[in-house]
Design a protein around this motif. Sequence first.
Motif, PDB file in Angstrom:
ATOM      1  N   MET A 156     -35.056 -15.072  15.311  1.00 55.12           N
ATOM      2  CA  MET A 156     -36.473 -15.669  15.387  1.00 55.12           C
ATOM      3  C   MET A 156     -36.615 -17.229  14.762  1.00 55.12           C
ATOM      4  O   MET A 156     -37.124 -18.294  15.316  1.00 55.12           O
ATOM      5  N   LYS A 157     -36.310 -17.310  13.536  1.00 52.52           N
ATOM      6  CA  LYS A 157     -36.124 -18.311  12.905  1.00 52.52           C
ATOM      7  C   LYS A 157     -35.099 -19.648  13.579  1.00 52.52           C
ATOM      8  O   LYS A 157     -35.529 -20.641  13.744  1.00 52.52           O
ATOM      9  N   ASN A 158     -34.151 -19.172  13.941  1.00 54.95           N
ATOM     10  CA  ASN A 158     -33.464 -20.060  15.040  1.00 54.95           C
ATOM     11  C   ASN A 158     -34.280 -20.508  16.208  1.00 54.95           C
ATOM     12  O   ASN A 158     -34.131 -21.724  16.696  1.00 54.95           O
ATOM     13  N   ILE A 159     -34.925 -19.761  16.853  1.00 57.86           N
ATOM     14  CA  ILE A 159     -35.690 -20.026  18.089  1.00 57.86           C
ATOM     15  C   ILE A 159     -36.828 -21.032  17.795  1.00 57.86           C
ATOM     16  O   ILE A 159     -37.005 -22.098  18.260  1.00 57.86           O
ATOM     17  N   ALA A 160     -37.475 -20.837  16.452  1.00 57.35           N
ATOM     18  CA  ALA A 160     -38.530 -21.612  16.131  1.00 57.35           C
ATOM     19  C   ALA A 160     -37.939 -22.966  15.666  1.00 57.35           C
ATOM     20  O   ALA A 160     -38.559 -24.046  15.991  1.00 57.35           O
ATOM     21  N   ILE A 161     -36.924 -23.129  15.392  1.00 55.21           N
ATOM     22  CA  ILE A 161     -36.157 -24.565  15.109  1.00 55.21           C
ATOM     23  C   ILE A 161     -35.914 -25.179  16.393  1.00 55.21           C
ATOM     24  O   ILE A 161     -36.210 -26.556  16.702  1.00 55.21           O
ATOM     25  N   ILE A 162     -35.525 -24.533  17.490  1.00 58.14           N
ATOM     26  CA  ILE A 162     -35.248 -24.990  18.446  1.00 58.14           C
ATOM     27  C   ILE A 162     -36.440 -25.568  19.498  1.00 58.14           C
ATOM     28  O   ILE A 162     -36.609 -26.647  19.965  1.00 58.14           O
ATOM     29  N   ARG A 163     -37.421 -24.587  19.108  1.00 58.54           N
ATOM     30  CA  ARG A 163     -38.873 -25.172  19.718  1.00 58.54           C
ATOM     31  C   ARG A 163     -39.415 -26.472  19.199  1.00 58.54           C
ATOM     32  O   ARG A 163     -39.859 -27.133  19.704  1.00 58.54           O
ATOM     33  N   GLN A 164     -39.127 -26.414  17.906  1.00 54.02           N
ATOM     34  CA  GLN A 164     -39.719 -27.822  17.206  1.00 54.02           C
ATOM     35  C   GLN A 164     -38.934 -28.870  17.664  1.00 54.02           C
ATOM     36  O   GLN A 164     -39.634 -29.963  17.980  1.00 54.02           O
ATOM     37  N   GLU A 165     -37.696 -28.879  17.969  1.00 54.08           N
ATOM     38  CA  GLU A 165     -36.840 -29.939  18.456  1.00 54.08           C
ATOM     39  C   GLU A 165     -37.471 -30.250  20.011  1.00 54.08           C
ATOM     40  O   GLU A 165     -37.697 -31.439  20.390  1.00 54.08           O
ATOM     41  N   GLU A 166     -37.737 -29.239  20.646  1.00 54.20           N
ATOM     42  CA  GLU A 166     -38.377 -29.526  22.127  1.00 54.20           C
ATOM     43  C   GLU A 166     -39.699 -30.150  22.010  1.00 54.20           C
ATOM     44  O   GLU A 166     -40.040 -31.056  22.716  1.00 54.20           O
ATOM     45  N   ILE A 167     -40.438 -29.691  20.966  1.00 57.23           N
ATOM     46  CA  ILE A 167     -41.872 -30.506  20.680  1.00 57.23           C
ATOM     47  C   ILE A 167     -41.536 -31.823  20.625  1.00 57.23           C
ATOM     48  O   ILE A 167     -42.369 -32.811  20.791  1.00 57.23           O
ATOM     49  N   LEU A 168     -40.782 -32.314  19.784  1.00 58.56           N
ATOM     50  CA  LEU A 168     -40.249 -33.733  19.306  1.00 58.56           C
ATOM     51  C   LEU A 168     -40.034 -34.441  20.473  1.00 58.56           C
ATOM     52  O   LEU A 168     -40.338 -35.609  20.782  1.00 58.56           O
ATOM     53  N   GLN A 169     -39.075 -33.777  21.538  1.00 59.33           N
ATOM     54  CA  GLN A 169     -38.806 -34.622  22.695  1.00 59.33           C
ATOM     55  C   GLN A 169     -39.926 -34.620  23.381  1.00 59.33           C
ATOM     56  O   GLN A 169     -40.200 -35.675  24.297  1.00 59.33           O
ATOM     57  N   GLU A 170     -40.876 -33.545  23.443  1.00 60.18           N
ATOM     58  CA  GLU A 170     -42.100 -33.605  24.431  1.00 60.18           C
ATOM     59  C   GLU A 170     -43.070 -34.931  23.955  1.00 60.18           C
ATOM     60  O   GLU A 170     -43.531 -35.536  24.705  1.00 60.18           O
ATOM     61  N   THR A 171     -43.163 -35.091  22.737  1.00 56.44           N
ATOM     62  CA  THR A 171     -43.978 -36.197  22.082  1.00 56.44           C
ATOM     63  C   THR A 171     -43.471 -37.479  22.598  1.00 56.44           C
ATOM     64  O   THR A 171     -44.182 -38.188  22.946  1.00 56.44           O
ATOM     65  N   SER A 172     -42.078 -37.701  22.436  1.00 56.73           N
ATOM     66  CA  SER A 172     -41.517 -38.866  22.885  1.00 56.73           C
ATOM     67  C   SER A 172     -41.782 -38.981  24.486  1.00 56.73           C
ATOM     68  O   SER A 172     -42.132 -40.244  24.922  1.00 56.73           O
ATOM     69  N   GLU A 173     -41.584 -38.069  25.019  1.00 49.07           N
ATOM     70  CA  GLU A 173     -41.923 -38.078  26.631  1.00 49.07           C
ATOM     71  C   GLU A 173     -43.574 -38.490  26.929  1.00 49.07           C
ATOM     72  O   GLU A 173     -43.662 -39.229  27.917  1.00 49.07           O
ATOM     73  N   ASN A 174     -44.212 -37.880  25.903  1.00 55.25           N
ATOM     74  CA  ASN A 174     -45.786 -38.247  26.324  1.00 55.25           C
ATOM     75  C   ASN A 174     -46.020 -39.603  25.807  1.00 55.25           C
ATOM     76  O   ASN A 174     -46.932 -40.310  26.356  1.00 55.25           O
ATOM     77  N   LEU A 175     -45.346 -40.257  24.813  1.00 50.71           N
ATOM     78  CA  LEU A 175     -45.712 -41.668  24.714  1.00 50.71           C
ATOM     79  C   LEU A 175     -45.286 -42.707  25.856  1.00 50.71           C
ATOM     80  O   LEU A 175     -46.245 -43.374  26.242  1.00 50.71           O
ATOM     81  N   LYS A 176     -44.145 -42.232  26.522  1.00 54.64           N
ATOM     82  CA  LYS A 176     -43.587 -42.888  27.746  1.00 54.64           C
ATOM     83  C   LYS A 176     -44.613 -42.663  29.019  1.00 54.64           C
ATOM     84  O   LYS A 176     -45.026 -43.802  29.621  1.00 54.64           O
ATOM     85  N   LYS A 177     -45.194 -41.462  28.952  1.00 54.47           N
ATOM     86  CA  LYS A 177     -46.147 -41.265  29.947  1.00 54.47           C
ATOM     87  C   LYS A 177     -47.718 -41.948  29.565  1.00 54.47           C
ATOM     88  O   LYS A 177     -48.208 -42.506  30.352  1.00 54.47           O
ATOM     89  N   VAL A 178     -48.003 -42.088  28.441  1.00 58.12           N
ATOM     90  CA  VAL A 178     -49.084 -42.764  28.027  1.00 58.12           C
ATOM     91  C   VAL A 178     -48.991 -44.349  28.244  1.00 58.12           C
ATOM     92  O   VAL A 178     -50.069 -44.861  28.869  1.00 58.12           O
ATOM     93  N   GLU A 179     -47.837 -44.838  28.185  1.00 62.16           N
ATOM     94  CA  GLU A 179     -47.801 -46.386  28.595  1.00 62.16           C
ATOM     95  C   GLU A 179     -47.708 -46.599  30.058  1.00 62.16           C
ATOM     96  O   GLU A 179     -48.451 -47.304  30.542  1.00 62.16           O
ATOM     97  N   ASN A 180     -47.236 -45.527  30.788  1.00 62.62           N
ATOM     98  CA  ASN A 180     -47.108 -45.574  32.174  1.00 62.62           C
ATOM     99  C   ASN A 180     -48.643 -45.448  32.739  1.00 62.62           C
ATOM    100  O   ASN A 180     -49.114 -46.206  33.603  1.00 62.62           O
ATOM    101  N   ASP A 181     -49.601 -44.639  31.995  1.00 65.37           N
ATOM    102  CA  ASP A 181     -50.578 -44.403  32.453  1.00 65.37           C
ATOM    103  C   ASP A 181     -51.767 -45.611  32.156  1.00 65.37           C
ATOM    104  O   ASP A 181     -52.491 -46.031  33.034  1.00 65.37           O
TER     105      ASP A 181
END
Length: 580
Positions: free
Chosen positions: A405-430
Amino acid sequence: MDQLFSKVLQVIVRCKDGEERKTNVRVTIELQLTTSPVHKRDLLVRLTDDTDPHFLFNLSISEEDFQSLKVQQGLLVDFAAFPQKFIDLLNLCFSEQDVLSPRFFLHLSCQLAVLEGHVSLSVIETNAFKHLYHLSLKLVQGSDKEVKDYLAVCVNSLKAEKQALDKQLKKTEEDLSRQLSYAQQTVSEKTKELDRIRCEWTNQTSSLSSQHSQELQSERAKSLELQNRLQLQTEQLRQELESANQKSSQQLHSRVTELESSCRELTERKYKNEAAVRDLKSKLIGSEEECQRLKQQVLSLRRENSTLDSEVHEKERLARQMQMKAAVLEQEIKDKDQLMLRTKEVLEVTQQQKESIEENAESKELQNQKLEETVKLLSEDIIKANEIIKKLMAENRTLAGKNKMKNIAIIRQEEILQETSENLKKVENDLQSTKHQLSTKDEEMLKLKEQLESAMQKLNESKELLKTNENVIRWLNKQLNEKQLCRQAQSPESVENAAQRVTPGLRAHFLPQTGKAAVSPEQGAGQMVHRQGGDSAGLDSKYFERRDDRIAVRGLPSDLLHTAVAPRAKLPVASAYFTQ
């Protein structure tokens, strides 16, 4: 009611004993579904003219009528596919209406001298040999009620469009007022800056002008001093010459040559002095020209300074915007760093827990070994030892599940970091897309304003037409009242004789498909005369009632208007009437 087709098409119109002419007619095809009492589908074909609101011809085709049409004209499609095939033929006519010799065209024919009553609409294809009639439909002119209903629908649609345009106008006016207030604030700020720059410019010009005046005065003083020195030198030379002449009056003859040489030298000096004076004057003129040129340079430099100030202000504004963006990005980076630190701390905690679990597992393994030794030694306690081993295995499994479960939580946090970077790009395109949308909305606003103006013009024209129609209706009612009063004064016998003279010329033309008689204008006039002769009270009372919703009568001969006006028979919408 589903609208399938509505376009303005070019139609060739031909009436009886008349030449062919081309006109633009709007063809509308609608599919009407009725569920009470029986589920039915009817195809409605309507011909209208955008320039003439009274031009209306209708046709209603049901599934039963289509079967007779299919047999009469040899059609190979069913009722479900017929509307689309008809629309395809109309689109072919629309695509070739601008060609000099079109292959497909529409033909509208009428058996009367005026385009009224029954008309036939045909889709014709031309080839090198003959004209091929693909389809021919019989349409009926709309009655007064149908024309009124059609005009009411048009007015309602125009009102709805007007309300929508009014709402859009209000929104645009609010936006423009906001922009105007912002622009006025910026203009006031710029005017304040301009006043400040003008004050600085006046101060600089006054200081420069004072400096130039002082320099000019100093140069003029220098030139005056030079002139005084030259005059003193010439006076001293004259005095010396006079003394020399007095002293050497006796030696003149001997020293003539020396005096001549000295005179030449003096003349040369004089010329040199005059040349020096001229040079000083030219220098003075040059200095004045340089002063004017310097003034012009000062003006140009001030203009450049103003432009540079505006550019500096714009660059400062851009720099502030960039600083704001940089601050936002730095804040986001700090937030991401904090998230990373938190995730690292969580990882360290999980690693420590993992190490502690591994140590516990090793210790438990040692305990298991000891227990196995004790099991071998103590066979009596085998049952108790097995239970203890099962409990330890269950604890190991739970610990392994927690690690997962702790390993899954770590993987989810890494995915959240990637999503935040993608959201920044989307905001610039918007941001870029919103800028583009703003420009497109400004263009749409201008187009909507033009459409609103055209709609208002059309509304005014329709109001004027309604006023003229009401005036014509009042005049006709007045004429009817006068004719009625005149005819009441006549005797019933003279009216019956007039009716007997008119009735032998009556003729009725029967149409074979509908089974209804089409009455000629002479028959309508004779029937009215006969009705007047039979009824001693004259015309029916409904013709003397004031009706504001009536439309002007068009196309009637002048002699019928002066003699008698027969009520126009309201033609029902034909179910389906087709030519052979």
